[in-house]
Design a protein around this motif. Structure first.
Motif, mmCIF file in Angstrom:
data_model
loop_
_atom_site.group_PDB
_atom_site.id
_atom_site.type_symbol
_atom_site.label_atom_id
_atom_site.label_comp_id
_atom_site.label_asym_id
_atom_site.label_seq_id
_atom_site.Cartn_x
_atom_site.Cartn_y
_atom_site.Cartn_z
ATOM 1 N N ASP A 149 71.773 -29.501 -60.636
ATOM 2 C CA ASP A 149 71.098 -30.275 -61.683
ATOM 3 C C ASP A 149 69.737 -29.669 -62.010
ATOM 4 O O ASP A 149 69.354 -29.572 -63.178
ATOM 5 C CB ASP A 149 70.927 -31.733 -61.255
ATOM 6 C CG ASP A 149 72.229 -32.506 -61.294
ATOM 7 O OD1 ASP A 149 73.198 -32.001 -61.904
ATOM 8 O OD2 ASP A 149 72.278 -33.607 -60.717
ATOM 9 N N ILE A 150 69.017 -29.281 -60.975
ATOM 10 C CA ILE A 150 67.703 -28.650 -61.189
ATOM 11 C C ILE A 150 67.874 -27.355 -61.982
ATOM 12 O O ILE A 150 67.144 -27.101 -62.946
ATOM 13 C CB ILE A 150 67.002 -28.380 -59.836
ATOM 14 C CG1 ILE A 150 66.611 -29.704 -59.183
ATOM 15 C CG2 ILE A 150 65.788 -27.483 -60.016
ATOM 16 C CD1 ILE A 150 66.171 -29.564 -57.742
ATOM 17 N N ASN A 151 68.844 -26.551 -61.588
ATOM 18 C CA ASN A 151 69.101 -25.284 -62.290
ATOM 19 C C ASN A 151 69.475 -25.528 -63.749
ATOM 20 O O ASN A 151 69.028 -24.799 -64.645
ATOM 21 C CB ASN A 151 70.211 -24.498 -61.598
ATOM 22 C CG ASN A 151 69.794 -23.977 -60.243
ATOM 23 O OD1 ASN A 151 68.612 -23.948 -59.907
ATOM 24 N ND2 ASN A 151 70.760 -23.598 -59.433
ATOM 25 N N GLN A 152 70.278 -26.564 -64.005
ATOM 26 C CA GLN A 152 70.682 -26.873 -65.371
ATOM 27 C C GLN A 152 69.474 -27.289 -66.204
ATOM 28 O O GLN A 152 69.341 -26.890 -67.360
ATOM 29 C CB GLN A 152 71.748 -27.970 -65.382
ATOM 30 C CG GLN A 152 72.295 -28.285 -66.754
ATOM 31 C CD GLN A 152 73.033 -27.115 -67.388
ATOM 32 O OE1 GLN A 152 73.644 -26.308 -66.693
ATOM 33 N NE2 GLN A 152 72.989 -27.018 -68.695
ATOM 34 N N GLN A 153 68.596 -28.098 -65.627
ATOM 35 C CA GLN A 153 67.392 -28.522 -66.338
ATOM 36 C C GLN A 153 66.490 -27.329 -66.656
ATOM 37 O O GLN A 153 65.933 -27.238 -67.750
ATOM 38 C CB GLN A 153 66.625 -29.566 -65.534
ATOM 39 C CG GLN A 153 67.338 -30.899 -65.464
ATOM 40 C CD GLN A 153 66.678 -31.877 -64.511
ATOM 41 O OE1 GLN A 153 65.723 -31.533 -63.829
ATOM 42 N NE2 GLN A 153 67.202 -33.092 -64.458
ATOM 43 N N GLU A 154 66.352 -26.416 -65.708
ATOM 44 C CA GLU A 154 65.552 -25.206 -65.951
ATOM 45 C C GLU A 154 66.189 -24.360 -67.055
ATOM 46 O O GLU A 154 65.484 -23.805 -67.912
ATOM 47 C CB GLU A 154 65.410 -24.398 -64.669
ATOM 48 C CG GLU A 154 64.510 -25.052 -63.640
ATOM 49 C CD GLU A 154 64.493 -24.317 -62.317
ATOM 50 O OE1 GLU A 154 65.271 -23.343 -62.139
ATOM 51 O OE2 GLU A 154 63.697 -24.712 -61.446
ATOM 52 N N TYR A 155 67.508 -24.261 -67.037
ATOM 53 C CA TYR A 155 68.224 -23.501 -68.065
ATOM 54 C C TYR A 155 68.002 -24.121 -69.440
ATOM 55 O O TYR A 155 67.740 -23.409 -70.415
ATOM 56 C CB TYR A 155 69.709 -23.452 -67.713
ATOM 57 C CG TYR A 155 70.570 -22.819 -68.766
ATOM 58 C CD1 TYR A 155 70.482 -21.451 -69.036
ATOM 59 C CD2 TYR A 155 71.480 -23.576 -69.498
ATOM 60 C CE1 TYR A 155 71.279 -20.870 -70.007
ATOM 61 C CE2 TYR A 155 72.277 -23.000 -70.469
ATOM 62 C CZ TYR A 155 72.178 -21.645 -70.717
ATOM 63 O OH TYR A 155 72.950 -21.073 -71.684
ATOM 64 N N GLU A 156 68.110 -25.444 -69.525
ATOM 65 C CA GLU A 156 67.882 -26.127 -70.799
ATOM 66 C C GLU A 156 66.451 -25.906 -71.287
ATOM 67 O O GLU A 156 66.218 -25.693 -72.480
ATOM 68 C CB GLU A 156 68.166 -27.631 -70.665
ATOM 69 C CG GLU A 156 69.618 -27.971 -70.371
ATOM 70 C CD GLU A 156 70.577 -27.548 -71.466
ATOM 71 O OE1 GLU A 156 70.175 -27.506 -72.642
ATOM 72 O OE2 GLU A 156 71.746 -27.260 -71.136
ATOM 73 N N ALA A 157 65.483 -25.938 -70.370
ATOM 74 C CA ALA A 157 64.079 -25.690 -70.746
ATOM 75 C C ALA A 157 63.908 -24.253 -71.240
ATOM 76 O O ALA A 157 63.188 -24.010 -72.221
ATOM 77 C CB ALA A 157 63.161 -25.964 -69.561
#
Length: 135
Positions: free
Chosen positions: A64-72
């Motif tokens: 989830d953290i990685n996905q949020q960073e990717y979206e950012a």
């Protein structure tokens, strides 16, 4: 992002007593029939299950953290591309304005040459048109 970790930890904490309770119940029922080696192996399997669930919860939280960073990162890239396009458009507008100014100066210069060739001395004495005056 940390909320998911907390929820996963709470869920695991709720599972651990349930696993222990189920183990105690089954142990109490078959206490006389279970060999100590079997009990030790079962305890090891139960501990491995808890560790696997914990590792999975941590991996999901990290995903989830990685996905949020990717979206950012995608949002930052899109913003940079929008700014770049604005810069390109501004450059294109400036370039078009310069071309138009040069074309108008050349048009006036050609008219000046025509008038000079027709014998109009004043047109012959005029300075060459400067494109900067047409911007």
């Amino acid at each position: 992002m940390s909320l998911r970790i907390l929820l996963a930890t709470a869920a695991l904490a709720a599972l651990v007593p349930a696993v222990g309770h189920a183990q105690q119940t089954s142990t109490a029922i078959a206490a006389t029939a279970e060999v100590p080696e079997t009990r030790a192996l079962n305890n090891g399997v139960n501990q491995a299950i808890v560790e696997t669930k914990t590792a999975n919860a941590v991996a999901m939280a990290q995903a989830d953290i990685n996905q949020q960073e990717y979206e950012a990162d995608k949002a930052a890239y899109a913003k940079a591309m929008r700014q770049y396009r604005r810069d390109v458009v501004a450059t294109d507008v400036t370039y078009i304005r310069q071309q138009d100014a040069y074309a108008m100066a050349m048009r006036d210069w050609r008219a000046q040459v025509v008038m000079c060739k027709k014998g109009h001395q004043r047109a012959c004495n005029l300075p060459t048109p400067d494109p900067r005056n047409y911007m």
